[in-house]
Each structure stands twice: as C-alpha cells, then as structure tokens.
Scaffold this motif. Structure first.
Motif, PDB file in Angstrom:
ATOM      1  N   GLN A 144      14.074  -5.984 -25.969  1.00 41.28           N
ATOM      2  CA  GLN A 144      15.434  -5.580 -26.018  1.00 41.28           C
ATOM      3  C   GLN A 144      15.979  -6.137 -24.643  1.00 41.28           C
ATOM      4  O   GLN A 144      15.805  -5.278 -23.678  1.00 41.28           O
ATOM      5  N   MET A 145      16.973  -6.777 -24.770  1.00 43.29           N
ATOM      6  CA  MET A 145      17.506  -7.291 -23.592  1.00 43.29           C
ATOM      7  C   MET A 145      18.956  -6.728 -23.543  1.00 43.29           C
ATOM      8  O   MET A 145      19.677  -6.330 -24.660  1.00 43.29           O
ATOM      9  N   ALA A 146      19.398  -6.527 -22.250  1.00 45.96           N
ATOM     10  CA  ALA A 146      20.837  -6.028 -22.117  1.00 45.96           C
ATOM     11  C   ALA A 146      21.750  -7.171 -22.770  1.00 45.96           C
ATOM     12  O   ALA A 146      21.525  -8.484 -22.619  1.00 45.96           O
ATOM     13  N   ALA A 147      23.103  -6.800 -23.061  1.00 46.40           N
ATOM     14  CA  ALA A 147      24.017  -7.729 -23.440  1.00 46.40           C
ATOM     15  C   ALA A 147      24.437  -8.820 -22.473  1.00 46.40           C
ATOM     16  O   ALA A 147      24.408  -8.574 -21.275  1.00 46.40           O
ATOM     17  N   ALA A 148      24.082  -9.976 -22.735  1.00 45.65           N
ATOM     18  CA  ALA A 148      24.486 -11.409 -22.148  1.00 45.65           C
ATOM     19  C   ALA A 148      25.862 -11.072 -21.450  1.00 45.65           C
ATOM     20  O   ALA A 148      26.920 -10.920 -22.290  1.00 45.65           O
ATOM     21  N   LYS A 149      25.815 -11.569 -20.183  1.00 44.71           N
ATOM     22  CA  LYS A 149      27.322 -11.776 -19.763  1.00 44.71           C
ATOM     23  C   LYS A 149      27.801 -12.974 -20.162  1.00 44.71           C
ATOM     24  O   LYS A 149      27.218 -13.918 -20.162  1.00 44.71           O
ATOM     25  N   LYS A 150      29.135 -13.003 -20.310  1.00 46.87           N
ATOM     26  CA  LYS A 150      29.776 -14.120 -21.072  1.00 46.87           C
ATOM     27  C   LYS A 150      29.776 -15.211 -19.861  1.00 46.87           C
ATOM     28  O   LYS A 150      30.035 -15.080 -18.664  1.00 46.87           O
ATOM     29  N   GLY A 151      29.388 -16.574 -20.491  1.00 45.79           N
ATOM     30  CA  GLY A 151      29.342 -17.448 -19.508  1.00 45.79           C
ATOM     31  C   GLY A 151      28.133 -17.840 -18.987  1.00 45.79           C
ATOM     32  O   GLY A 151      28.259 -18.388 -17.840  1.00 45.79           O
ATOM     33  N   SER A 152      27.032 -17.141 -19.180  1.00 44.24           N
ATOM     34  CA  SER A 152      25.845 -17.067 -18.566  1.00 44.24           C
ATOM     35  C   SER A 152      24.920 -17.837 -19.473  1.00 44.24           C
ATOM     36  O   SER A 152      25.174 -17.994 -20.674  1.00 44.24           O
TER      37      SER A 152
END
Length: 208
Positions: A144-152
């Motif tokens: 389970q991964m943390a929400a991805a940062k936009k533009g990453s």
C-alpha cells in the motif's frame, strides 16, 4: 554440499563457500497464467502479448514496436517472470500510453539512480522500465503506497498500473473515430441551413 568460489559483497573479495547443490525442478514457483492475464488486461489489453519457453540465449522479455507493440515473455508464468511482463509493459506504455511530458517526468527521476556502466542499462528507457517493473511488482504483492505527488514518476506509474492511461487512450481513439461523423453532421446541418435560407426563408421574405 559443494564448495564454490564466490564474491563476498561486504569485502568485494573472492572466497570459497559451501552451498546446497541439490537440483530443483521449479515446482516451488507454481505457474499462474491468471495473474499475467489480469495485469495485461488492466494495463494494456490492446498490446499483443505472448509467453513461450525460454531457451539458451533467449532474452527474459522483449517489446517489439514494429509488430504492434508485441510483448514476449520468455519462460513460465511464475512469480519472477511476472516482473518481466511489467518491464515490457512499460516499454509499451512509453510508446503508446504515456505522453512525452509524462515520460520526461519519469526519465528525470530515474537518471538519479545507480550507474551500471552500460549505455543500454543506463538509458532512460531501460532505467524507467526497471523502475516500473519494481513499482508494479510491489503493487501486485499488495504493498500500500502513499498517494502519488502530482507531477512525479510515481504518479505516472500509478496511472499506467491502474489502467487509467489505457482508458484515456481509448477515449481519445473513440473521439477520433467519431470526428469524421461529426464533421459530416455539421456539413449536412450547414447545407440544410443554407437550403432553408435560399429556398424557404428568402422567397417568403421577397413575396410578403
């Protein structure tokens, strides 16, 4: 037991070590075509994809851009060859699903990775494919991964892995298929409007 020469990773020196030499038949890697089908169907169902027995000198996997983006995985459908499928799915995605801007986001990040001293292994495309391979494998194993940062890069990987990149491409393709029909519709509507102006409205105005 057998004695063999090995490189000690801590010291980078060769040593002799004893190892189990028992042959294994691969039964501890049970095949599972269903997992392969599930991931391929979600990420890139339009990509021709095949598995075949691996022979000496075969690659682990191969993406052929000249054959409709065909993906070939050499070997049985086991837990490790699944990562090869993900690797080749990235190559399909970077040429057919992700935009150039999205690819550049990924390339910029992976250039900061380990240097392997090989033009091929250190190329943007191969670095990105290995990164996606490990990202997708982690997701497939339930991480389970943390929400991805936009533009990453993670946001790009997430979009591809979850099938949203394919869905967007399908939507664009449907719009492209409909465009000629819409253009003809507007032309017919325009022609109908002109017909009405010249043969109905204008005569009515001139005679009343």
């Amino acid at each position: 037991m057998a004695t063999r020469r090995a490189v000690n990773i801590a010291t980078m020196k060769e040593e002799e070590i004893e190892i189990e030499q028992e042959r294994r038949d691969g039964g501890f890697w049970p095949p599972c075509y269903l997992n392969f089908w599930h991931h391929h169907r979600r990420i890139a169902p339009d990509a021709p994809a095949f598995m075949l027995d691996r022979q000496p000198n075969d690659f682990l996997g191969f993406h052929d851009g000249e054959r409709g983006g065909r993906i070939t995985v050499f070997g049985k459908p086991h837990i490790y060859s699944q990562s090869t499928l993900f690797h080749e799915l990235w190559h399909h995605a970077e040429s057919r699903l992700a935009s150039r801007a999205e690819c550049e986001i990924v390339y910029r990040e992976v250039r900061r990775g380990d240097d392997w001293g090989s033009d091929y292994l250190d190329s943007d495309s191969e670095r990105a494919a290995r990164a996606f391979e490990h990202y997708a494998s982690a997701r497939a194993h339930g991480l389970q991964m943390a929400a991805a940062k936009k533009g990453s890069a993670q946001a790009v990987f997430q979009k591809i892995y979850e099938g949203r990149a394919h869905a967007e491409c399908e939507k664009r393709r449907r719009r492209e298929r409909l465009r000629p029909l819409l253009e003809w519709g507007w032309m017919l509507a325009g022609a109908g409007g002109l017909f009405g102006v010249f043969f109905v409205i204008l005569p009515h105005l001139l005679t009343h």
